[in-house]
Write an enzyme that holds these catalytic residues in place. Structure first.
Site, PDB file in Angstrom:
ATOM      1  N   CYS A  72       9.591 -51.833 -30.886  1.00 52.72           N
ATOM      2  CA  CYS A  72       9.667 -52.123 -29.459  1.00 52.72           C
ATOM      3  C   CYS A  72      11.004 -52.766 -29.126  1.00 52.72           C
ATOM      4  CB  CYS A  72       8.514 -53.045 -29.048  1.00 52.72           C
ATOM      5  SG  CYS A  72       8.372 -53.286 -27.252  1.00 52.72           S
ATOM      6  N   CYS A  76       7.814 -59.654 -26.383  1.00 50.21           N
ATOM      7  CA  CYS A  76       6.746 -60.425 -25.744  1.00 50.21           C
ATOM      8  C   CYS A  76       6.122 -61.384 -26.756  1.00 50.21           C
ATOM      9  CB  CYS A  76       5.684 -59.497 -25.172  1.00 50.21           C
ATOM     10  SG  CYS A  76       6.339 -58.333 -23.955  1.00 50.21           S
ATOM     11  N   CYS A  79       2.559 -60.611 -28.198  1.00 55.54           N
ATOM     12  CA  CYS A  79       2.290 -59.254 -28.690  1.00 55.54           C
ATOM     13  C   CYS A  79       1.357 -59.285 -29.901  1.00 55.54           C
ATOM     14  CB  CYS A  79       3.598 -58.561 -29.065  1.00 55.54           C
ATOM     15  SG  CYS A  79       3.366 -56.877 -29.694  1.00 55.54           S
TER      16      CYS A  79
END
Length: 350
Positions: A72, A76, A79
């Site tokens: 990714c 975040c 996550c």
């Protein structure tokens, strides 16, 4: 007895005794045979019932979430499917697995990651989307993405084959998104969200929003923006800890600082109760109610608060692998996992 010799009398006695034994043996044999026949019948019935029970216990993979990549471009903090590997199956092997799932009863496939548009700039994803809709003819094909890598030309090439596109958005405040990690450089996550919404409208793809509620957005009111974007569904998740992913020594994220209480989550839901498309998912509802395939096409069992993988469906088939999934079908139905998920049936005003 007059006129009967001793030998003849002895022969008559022996014959009578043999006749009596023969009769007794015949009765015993007949009784034994009847008993065994009844026993065999009972065993046959029991085996039949056992097979029927086994059939009832087999989970049908109606809706499957395939996290085909862990890579990714966002970071975040909460996550729970992190970049622990960079592995992605070859396309033909992925298609073979998708076909096995269809044959086992799959109706809906959701592609996720990681960021699914990152690998081969979305072409790998597009090929799977087209395969599932055009060749496997699945009723529903969907994607969850952060939206940062999506280009209009992807919609032009693959939009017809996609039913639902879900974009993750946790806040309509750019600073909050930066704190969460839902950003890349100076790009505006929110501006991109509205752009993708317009493409979904233009290319007839149902638009959906996913939000993870955590300590940094718990007090936000997103009602106005959600109503403006008008998604078909707004999935609102409570921040979830998964050992080895975003919690524990082996984790790549430390999500403890993002965790909120059940009451805080309920307060958030109450604040947004007027939003008709809101679909809430607490930790209780979320943990075991998803069929998740990892990048090796292994079902992930989250019952113990971590992700324990089955063997790959490519090696042992769907039936054997899914028995280790820990899937809670009742909770899947309770949280609204089955809904009108084909864009052909949504009757949307494009």
């Amino acid at each position: 007895m007059p006129g009967v010799s001793v030998g003849a009398l002895l022969e008559l006695c022996i014959s009578t005794i043999l006749s009596i034994f023969s009769c007794i043996f015949s009765k015993v044999f007949s009784w034994s045979k009847g008993t065994c026949g009844a026993t065999n019948s009972l065993l046959s019935d029991a085996n039949s019932q056992s097979e029927q029970r086994k059939g009832l216990d087999v989970t049908t993979p109606t809706s499957v979430n395939y996290h085909f990549t862990r890579k990714c471009n966002y970071k975040c903090g909460f996550c729970f499917h992190t970049a622990k590997t960079s592995f992605v199956l070859p396309l033909e092997e992925a298609k073979r697995g998708l076909r096995l799932l269809k044959e086992a009863g799959m109706e809906k496939i959701n592609f996720s990651g990681g960021e699914p548009f990152l690998h081969e700039r979305g072409d790998f994803l597009g090929e799977m989307v087209q395969f599932c809709k055009a060749e496997l003819q699945l009723p529903s094909v969907s994607i969850v993405s952060n939206g940062s890598m999506i280009k209009e030309k992807w919609f032009q090439k693959y939009g017809d084959f996609l039913d639902i596109l879900a974009i993750s958005c946790d806040s309509f405040d750019e600073e909050t998104n930066q704190i969460i990690g839902r950003s890349q450089g100076k790009k505006s996550h929110i501006e991109n969200l509205f752009k993708i919404r317009s493409w979904c409208q233009q290319y007839k793809v149902a638009f959906k929003i996913n939000s993870v509620i955590n300590t940094f957005n718990i007090h936000e009111d997103m009602t106005e923006q959600i109503n403006q974007l008008n998604p078909v569904r707004w999935k609102v998740f409570q921040c979830l800890l998964i050992d080895g992913e975003n919690a524990g020594e082996a984790a790549l994220r430390e999500a403890e600082r993002f965790v909120i209480t059940d009451q805080q989550f309920q307060d958030y839901l109450d604040r947004h109760s007027a939003v008709s498309c809101l679909v809430p998912e607490s930790n209780e509802k979320m943990r075991n109610s998803y069929l998740i395939l990892d990048e090796y096409m292994r079902f992930l069992d989250c019952r113990e608060g971590r992700k324990d993988p089955s063997r790959s469906i490519l090696d042992v088939g769907v039936k054997d692998a899914i028995s280790f999934s820990g899937f809670d079908e009742k909770m899947f139905l309770k949280r609204g996992g089955k809904y009108i998920w084909s864009k052909a049936d949504m009757k949307l005003d494009w």
